[in-house]
Motif scaffolding. Structure first.
Motif, PDB file in Angstrom:
ATOM      1  N   LEU A   1      -5.750  -1.636  -1.838  1.00 23.95           N
ATOM      2  CA  LEU A   1      -6.594  -1.279  -0.695  1.00 23.95           C
ATOM      3  C   LEU A   1      -8.031  -1.085  -1.135  1.00 23.95           C
ATOM      4  O   LEU A   1      -8.299  -0.455  -2.168  1.00 23.95           O
ATOM      5  N   ALA A   2      -8.959  -1.588  -0.328  1.00 30.13           N
ATOM      6  CA  ALA A   2     -10.386  -1.406  -0.599  1.00 30.13           C
ATOM      7  C   ALA A   2     -10.822  -0.029  -0.111  1.00 30.13           C
ATOM      8  O   ALA A   2     -11.080   0.178   1.080  1.00 30.13           O
ATOM      9  N   HIS A   3     -10.897   0.916  -1.038  1.00 34.59           N
ATOM     10  CA  HIS A   3     -11.283   2.294  -0.739  1.00 34.59           C
ATOM     11  C   HIS A   3     -12.704   2.514  -1.261  1.00 34.59           C
ATOM     12  O   HIS A   3     -12.950   2.430  -2.470  1.00 34.59           O
ATOM     13  N   LYS A   4     -13.632   2.833  -0.357  1.00 30.31           N
ATOM     14  CA  LYS A   4     -15.040   2.928  -0.754  1.00 30.31           C
ATOM     15  C   LYS A   4     -15.287   4.050  -1.756  1.00 30.31           C
ATOM     16  O   LYS A   4     -16.239   3.973  -2.549  1.00 30.31           O
ATOM     17  N   GLY A   5     -14.464   5.080  -1.738  1.00 29.24           N
ATOM     18  CA  GLY A   5     -14.677   6.184  -2.655  1.00 29.24           C
ATOM     19  C   GLY A   5     -13.923   6.052  -3.960  1.00 29.24           C
ATOM     20  O   GLY A   5     -14.355   6.576  -4.989  1.00 29.24           O
ATOM     21  N   LYS A   6     -12.795   5.314  -3.949  1.00 27.24           N
ATOM     22  CA  LYS A   6     -11.927   5.237  -5.128  1.00 27.24           C
ATOM     23  C   LYS A   6     -11.795   3.827  -5.694  1.00 27.24           C
ATOM     24  O   LYS A   6     -11.105   3.633  -6.692  1.00 27.24           O
ATOM     25  N   GLY A   7     -12.423   2.865  -5.054  1.00 31.97           N
ATOM     26  CA  GLY A   7     -12.290   1.483  -5.511  1.00 31.97           C
ATOM     27  C   GLY A   7     -11.020   0.846  -4.981  1.00 31.97           C
ATOM     28  O   GLY A   7     -10.550   1.175  -3.895  1.00 31.97           O
ATOM     29  N   TRP A   8     -10.431  -0.058  -5.763  1.00 32.49           N
ATOM     30  CA  TRP A   8      -9.180  -0.716  -5.357  1.00 32.49           C
ATOM     31  C   TRP A   8      -8.008   0.174  -5.759  1.00 32.49           C
ATOM     32  O   TRP A   8      -7.819   0.470  -6.934  1.00 32.49           O
ATOM     33  N   ILE A   9      -7.221   0.606  -4.781  1.00 34.75           N
ATOM     34  CA  ILE A   9      -6.088   1.484  -5.064  1.00 34.75           C
ATOM     35  C   ILE A   9      -4.803   0.848  -4.527  1.00 34.75           C
ATOM     36  O   ILE A   9      -4.803   0.173  -3.502  1.00 34.75           O
TER      37      ILE A   9
END
Length: 452
Positions: A139-147
């Protein structure tokens, strides 16, 4: 015992999305998909989006919210051979550009998705994923990167748990309707789906199954206040970040619901009074009112003590039903924590807190001074406090002293009463801020003609 199974079935019909709404939502969703496909086709950057619905819409547990705004999730997936060289923020920007102008409002770029808002109708959340062959999506998470995250796997897990009769899905809808009505810090639909699936107690009646599932959830959370995600990312505790205040609020609301459900299912409660127990937690505007099919003098108290005191063999005569309801005076949006307690006073005796008596299985004797007070509240000032004192049972009816009017606090955040006669009683406290009831609490008081 009142059988409210059909009332629950009718309630389910009223909160579940009808076929026309579902058709309209699919059409809107497909239009957005086509717009995103066209964007990447014109961009010609080698990326081709595919889509997979997720969340309650795909699980068929979505409900019609009281505020009328649906929440739909549609995942955007990119099959790639290696991790993309462009950043998470770039993918979010591309989706924003693709859907910009599709609705009157600009798309909202959130941490985990791009949100497309259909004013006063619903919003469509568009999370972005990339997939390597044979691996879980990222998932593209703006705060954590790719998770790592796989909502498709969760849908499969839930559907495997679901029964052919659809009772689990109905129970999830009931839980979500409770959360929608109560507001405050009750769990998300995802958490309720997991708790219900892990604690389901099937029965031919929905009211019995729902009560037993509530009781199982309460028991499991008392043992370990946790809700672990059963799929990728596995073993994530979705309740880990709950504050002490939010946990206390949720567990107190859950305990109150279990107590009301027990009263509704008591053998001496008729259908009308049982439905009022359920309506207290679901809302009287949505949960149907039952019919008083029995002739016994049973009176709804919203208290588990009611059945101990009402003598159904005695004609009690007429009385003035003066009870008022906060829902009739203010909009309800419970978003803060409130707890009340009670000091029991008598000259020559040590002052005791009501919960100390309850812990020792003691009832409050008559002729005691009762001092109800706010023991914990996180509502920002300024606000107004209101109280309701309700007497229930045969003695209250004989004396024509049901009470139940809502009165304003004197400014001391306390309410003084006396234990004049035996029977079940309860006190509710409300905090009103900016014309809205933002917190409420309740305490039950059982009074009996006996000494400590």
């Amino acid at each position: 015992m009142a059988n409210c199974h059909q009332l629950f079935q009718d309630f389910n019909e009223s909160i579940a999305l009808d076929s026309e709404h579902k058709k309209s939502l699919r059409q809107s969703r497909d239009a957005v998909r086509n717009k995103i496909k066209a964007y990447f086709k014109n961009k010609n950057n080698g990326l081709t989006p595919k889509f997979h619905g997720q969340g309650s819409f795909m699980m068929h547990t979505i409900i019609e919210p009281l505020d009328g705004e649906y929440d739909i999730d549609d995942g955007i997936y990119f099959q790639v051979e290696k991790e993309p060289s462009v950043t998470v923020h770039t993918f979010h920007r591309w989706i924003c550009e693709a859907v910009d102008g599709h609705t009157a409002e600009k798309p909202v770029d959130k941490q985990t998705c791009v949100r497309l808002i259909y004013t006063k109708k619903y919003h469509l959340d568009l999370p972005v994923y990339y997939i390597l062959e044979g691996a879980s999506p990222y998932l593209a998470h703006k705060g954590k990167g790719w998770i790592t995250s796989d909502p498709r796997e969760f849908i499969r897990w839930f559907n495997q748990k679901a029964d052919s009769d659809g009772q689990l899905k109905r129970i999830v809808r009931y839980l979500k309707a409770w959360s929608d009505y109560r507001k405050g810090e009750l769990p998300s639909g995802l958490i309720f789906s997991i708790l219900a699936a892990n604690n389901i107690a099937h029965d031919e009646r929905d009211d019995v199954a729902f009560y037993q599932t509530l009781r199982n959830i309460k028991y499991s959370l008392n043992l370990n206040f946790a809700c672990y995600r059963p799929t990728t990312p596995t073993h994530e505790n979705l309740l880990e970040d709950y504050s002490k205040t939010n946990k206390a609020y949720f567990m107190s609301q859950l305990s109150n619901f279990v107590a009301s459900a027990e009263e509704a299912l008591d053998e001496d409660t008729n259908e009308e009074d049982a439905s009022k127990c359920w309506r207290y937690h679901f809302g009287k505007e949505r949960f149907p009112l039952g019919v008083a099919k029995q002739t016994k003098n049973i009176y709804f108290s919203e208290s588990v003590f009611n059945r101990d005191y009402v003598d159904s063999s005695v004609s009690l005569g007429s009385y003035d039903n003066t009870e008022e309801f906060i829902e009739d005076q203010y909009p309800i949006h419970l978003q803060y924590y409130l707890r009340i307690n009670c000091r029991v006073h008598q000259n020559g005796w040590r002052t005791r807190l009501l919960h100390e008596l309850i812990a020792r299985n003691l009832l409050v004797p008559t002729q005691k001074k009762l001092e109800f007070f706010i023991s914990d509240c996180n509502v920002p000032k300024p606000y107004t406090v209101k109280w309701k004192v309700r007497n229930v049972g045969d003695e209250a009816i004989r004396r024509n002293c049901i009470r139940g009017k809502i009165v304003e606090d004197t400014g001391k955040q306390r309410k003084e009463e006396t234990s004049d006669f035996h029977g079940p009683h309860y006190v509710e406290c409300y905090v009103v801020k900016n014309g809205i009831c933002v917190a409420r609490a309740r305490i039950d008081v059982a009074i009996k003609d006996e000494a400590w």
